[in-house]
Scaffold this active site. Structure first.
Site, PDB file in Angstrom:
ATOM      1  N   LYS A   1      50.328  47.961  41.401  1.00  0.00           N
ATOM      2  CA  LYS A   1      50.130  47.817  39.546  1.00  0.00           C
ATOM      3  C   LYS A   1      51.695  47.018  38.812  1.00  0.00           C
ATOM      4  O   LYS A   1      52.480  48.484  39.515  1.00  0.00           O
ATOM      5  CB  LYS A   1      49.428  48.013  38.923  1.00  0.00           C
ATOM      6  CG  LYS A   1      47.737  47.564  39.434  1.00  0.00           C
ATOM      7  CD  LYS A   1      46.879  48.955  38.187  1.00  0.00           C
ATOM      8  CE  LYS A   1      45.824  48.363  38.641  1.00  0.00           C
ATOM      9  NZ  LYS A   1      44.757  47.441  39.124  1.00  0.00           N
TER      10      LYS A   1
ATOM     11  N   ARG B   1      35.566  48.347  45.261  1.00  0.00           N
ATOM     12  CA  ARG B   1      34.610  47.544  46.137  1.00  0.00           C
ATOM     13  C   ARG B   1      35.014  48.965  47.442  1.00  0.00           C
ATOM     14  O   ARG B   1      33.780  48.689  47.638  1.00  0.00           O
ATOM     15  CB  ARG B   1      34.379  46.420  45.699  1.00  0.00           C
ATOM     16  CG  ARG B   1      36.239  45.755  47.087  1.00  0.00           C
ATOM     17  CD  ARG B   1      36.599  44.612  47.091  1.00  0.00           C
ATOM     18  NE  ARG B   1      37.290  44.298  45.101  1.00  0.00           N
ATOM     19  CZ  ARG B   1      37.067  43.076  44.670  1.00  0.00           C
ATOM     20  NH1 ARG B   1      37.157  42.102  45.519  1.00  0.00           N
ATOM     21  NH2 ARG B   1      38.138  42.867  43.624  1.00  0.00           N
TER      22      ARG B   1
HETATM   23  N1  BES Z   1      40.194  49.412  38.495  1.00  0.00           N
HETATM   24  C1  BES Z   1      40.604  47.429  38.576  1.00  0.00           C
HETATM   25  C2  BES Z   1      40.207  46.377  37.766  1.00  0.00           C
HETATM   26  C3  BES Z   1      40.121  46.530  36.303  1.00  0.00           C
HETATM   27  C4  BES Z   1      41.908  45.793  35.514  1.00  0.00           C
HETATM   28  C5  BES Z   1      39.819  47.120  35.207  1.00  0.00           C
HETATM   29  C6  BES Z   1      41.718  45.528  33.993  1.00  0.00           C
HETATM   30  C7  BES Z   1      40.461  47.324  34.101  1.00  0.00           C
HETATM   31  C8  BES Z   1      40.748  46.649  33.704  1.00  0.00           C
HETATM   32  C9  BES Z   1      40.649  47.061  39.869  1.00  0.00           C
HETATM   33  O1  BES Z   1      40.196  48.138  41.206  1.00  0.00           O
HETATM   34  C10 BES Z   1      41.507  46.094  40.660  1.00  0.00           C
HETATM   35  O2  BES Z   1      42.718  46.565  40.014  1.00  0.00           O
HETATM   36  N2  BES Z   1      41.402  45.160  40.672  1.00  0.00           N
HETATM   37  C11 BES Z   1      41.666  43.938  40.783  1.00  0.00           C
HETATM   38  C12 BES Z   1      40.994  42.892  42.188  1.00  0.00           C
HETATM   39  C13 BES Z   1      42.020  42.145  42.609  1.00  0.00           C
HETATM   40  C14 BES Z   1      43.588  42.890  44.212  1.00  0.00           C
HETATM   41  C15 BES Z   1      41.335  40.961  43.745  1.00  0.00           C
HETATM   42  C16 BES Z   1      41.764  42.973  39.796  1.00  0.00           C
HETATM   43  O3  BES Z   1      41.022  42.714  39.017  1.00  0.00           O
HETATM   44  O4  BES Z   1      43.498  42.326  39.750  1.00  0.00           O
HETATM   45 MN    MN Z   2      41.737  48.897  41.484  1.00  0.00          MN
END
Ligand code: BES
Ligand code: MN
Ligand code: ZN
Length: 511
Positions: free
Chosen positions: A292, A366
């Protein structure tokens, strides 16, 4: 918070702060009808008359006005809290109002307060929403507990301003039907409120303190004495169960994963249902090799809010004792980039035997849930609910005022929606119909762990759906609602404890 319900006329109670509620009974914006107190007590109405007649106080939702040394009352202060329009009154409005009263008291170092239960009868002429006695008493106590929580435990100059005594006042006799309902409501409110706050305490912990192992230990320390059977497994168990999907995420971290299995067994089950609760417990989500960006990454300590919601729900369930068996599974790991981390392009084999092509290591929630859901089914659950801070896409779609709701079964979904009418929590349903399935097809494995740019909350739900197969299932994407960005009159900024109350209601709907 020492909490008691007493049957007494509110004006005769000696207390540092007496709270009464008021509503706006104006038929339209143009009619200048003054607000009305939700109490028939004549001393209180007299003491409040001047301020109500001034027109300065409109009784808007969570609006407050304070009177010192109110005439004819034993209370040192009278706090009037608005609950908005009379016709739209709900128990949830009272929940927020009680929270607002507590959050009014705390910074003023008032540590004892009383709240008079609203008397709808005080409004004989005005059309009024619905305030069932038990639910209203419960909601007020929940609201007070939720309002009492502040996430400031790491401040070295912290002053404990938490409320020490909460007195709920009822005009009904303790032995009357209404009095008994109020008592049940207060008792339930304490259970719900303290359980939601336990969830919030867990979510508030930083990632360096709350590792998967510590999450397991905290859950065990809290739940075992209450009578929940709890096992905390780690790496060996993941291998034994062939949880290749969960392990794929976990293996990048120096911190071992935790597979937490909690069981609530009723004394006498009234149905053969076994309810499964599955939670995402990523104690910190860096994104892994698909790292991230630094901006706001610190917030990703709350990526275990789904797990914490399930632990809090189990804490409430074991005390409320519904007549249905419940098994909860929490899959906890840290998502880290490292020499042992999984990579884009890797293929993982999940516990169910399905193969998963990794496109993005940041879609890790997931993956841990896939094996948690499969394990729940292996343990014999007949219905499943999961909660996860799963996707940023869900936050884009719904903002922060509604959490995402998905289901593969209309009945299970309806049970959940009915429960939200009691819990006062907001969920909005999004689709997960089979026509979206193509989006997660993989060229080299059964499925991919991401579904492209569009409909990200839906493709994440589609991925989970592969692992619940034909079991009726509800999925909650709480990414936008598990952390409150700005404080509200009734609740602090920080972890919200979203979903605990609704999950418990959903479980109770099957007893
Ligand atoms: N934990 C995050 C989702 C999230 C994002 C929670 C912002 C709270 C605030 C999750 O693990 C994630 O990173 N999801 C990605 C998925 C993508 C790579 C398909 C996302 O939402 O960007
Ligand atoms: Mn994530
Ligand atoms: Zn995550």
């Amino acid at each position: 918070m020492d909490t008691k319900l007493i049957s007494q006329e509110a004006h005769a109670l000696a207390t540092p702060l007496l709270t009464v509620f008021a509503v706006d009974i104006a038929a339209s914006k143009d009619t200048a009808t003054l607000p009305t107190l939700l109490t028939a007590n004549s001393a209180i109405n007299k003491a409040a008359a001047a301020v109500l007649n001034s027109g300065e106080f409109k009784a808007a939702s969570c609006e407050t006005i304070l009177l010192h040394a109110p005439d004819g009352l034993k209370a040192e202060r009278l706090l009037i809290v608005g609950l908005g329009k009379a016709g739209k009154l709900t128990a949830h409005e009272a929940r927020k109002g009680a929270g607002a009263a507590v959050r009014f008291a705390k910074p003023r170092t008032i540590r004892e307060l009383a709240i008079a239960l609203p008397e709808a009868a005080a409004l004989s002429d005005a059309p009024i929403g619905s305030l069932p006695a038990q639910l209203t008493a419960r909601a007020i106590v929940e609201g007070a507990y939720v309002g009492d929580f502040d996430p400031d435990t790491y401040r070295s100059d912290r002053k404990d301003l938490s409320i020490q005594t909460l007195t709920v006042l009822s005009t009904a006799k303790a032995s009357s039907h209404e009095g008994k309902e109020a008592q049940t409501g207060v008792s339930e409110g304490i259970i719900f409120g303290t359980s939601q706050n336990f969830t919030r305490t867990l979510v508030n912990e930083p990632g360096n303190v709350l590792t998967p192992t510590v999450l397991g230990a905290r859950a065990k320390a809290e739940l075992e004495p209450l009578g929940v059977k709890i096992e905390v497994y780690s790496t060996d168990k993941l291998h034994e169960l062939k949880m290749g999907s969960f392990w794929g995420v976990a293996k990048g971290s120096a911190e071992p994963p935790a597979l937490i299995v909690m069981t609530y067994e009723p004394e006498k089950a009234t149905s053969s249902e076994v309810i499964g609760l599955v939670g995402k417990g990523i104690t910190f989500d860096t994104g892994g090799i698909s790292l991230k960006s630094a901006d706001g990454m610190e917030k990703m300590k709350y990526d275990m809010a789904g797990a914490a919601a399930m632990i809090g729900a189990m804490r409430a369930i074991v005390q409320l004792r519904p007549t249905v068996k419940v098994i909860s599974i929490v899959c906890s790991a840290e998502n880290m980039p490292s020499g042992t981390a999984y990579k884009p392009g890797d293929v993982l084999t999940a516990m169910s035997g399905k193969t998963i092509e990794i496109i993005n290591t940041d879609a890790e929630g997931r993956l841990v849930l896939a094996d948690g859901l499969a394990y729940a089914r292996q343990l014999g659950v007949t219905r499943i609910i999961d909660a996860a801070t799963l996707t940023g896409a869900c936050v884009v779609a719904l903002g922060m005022l509604n959490a995402g709701l998905f289901a593969n079964d209309e009945e299970a979904c309806q049970h959940f929606i009915s429960g939200t009418q009691l819990s006062g929590e907001n969920f909005w349903r999004l689709p997960c119909t089979d026509d979206y399935r193509d989006l997660i097809k993989s060229g080299i494995a059964d499925i991919m762990n991401t579904g492209g740019r569009w409909g990200g909350a839906i493709t994440a739900a589609m991925f989970l759906k592969e692992f619940v197969e034909d079991t009726p299932w509800v999925h909650l994407d709480i990414a936008g609602c598990a952390w409150i960005e700005e404080q509200k009159p009734w609740i602090a900024k920080g972890p919200s404890g979203i979903a605990v109350r609704s999950i418990v209601e959903w479980v109770r709907s099957y007893q």
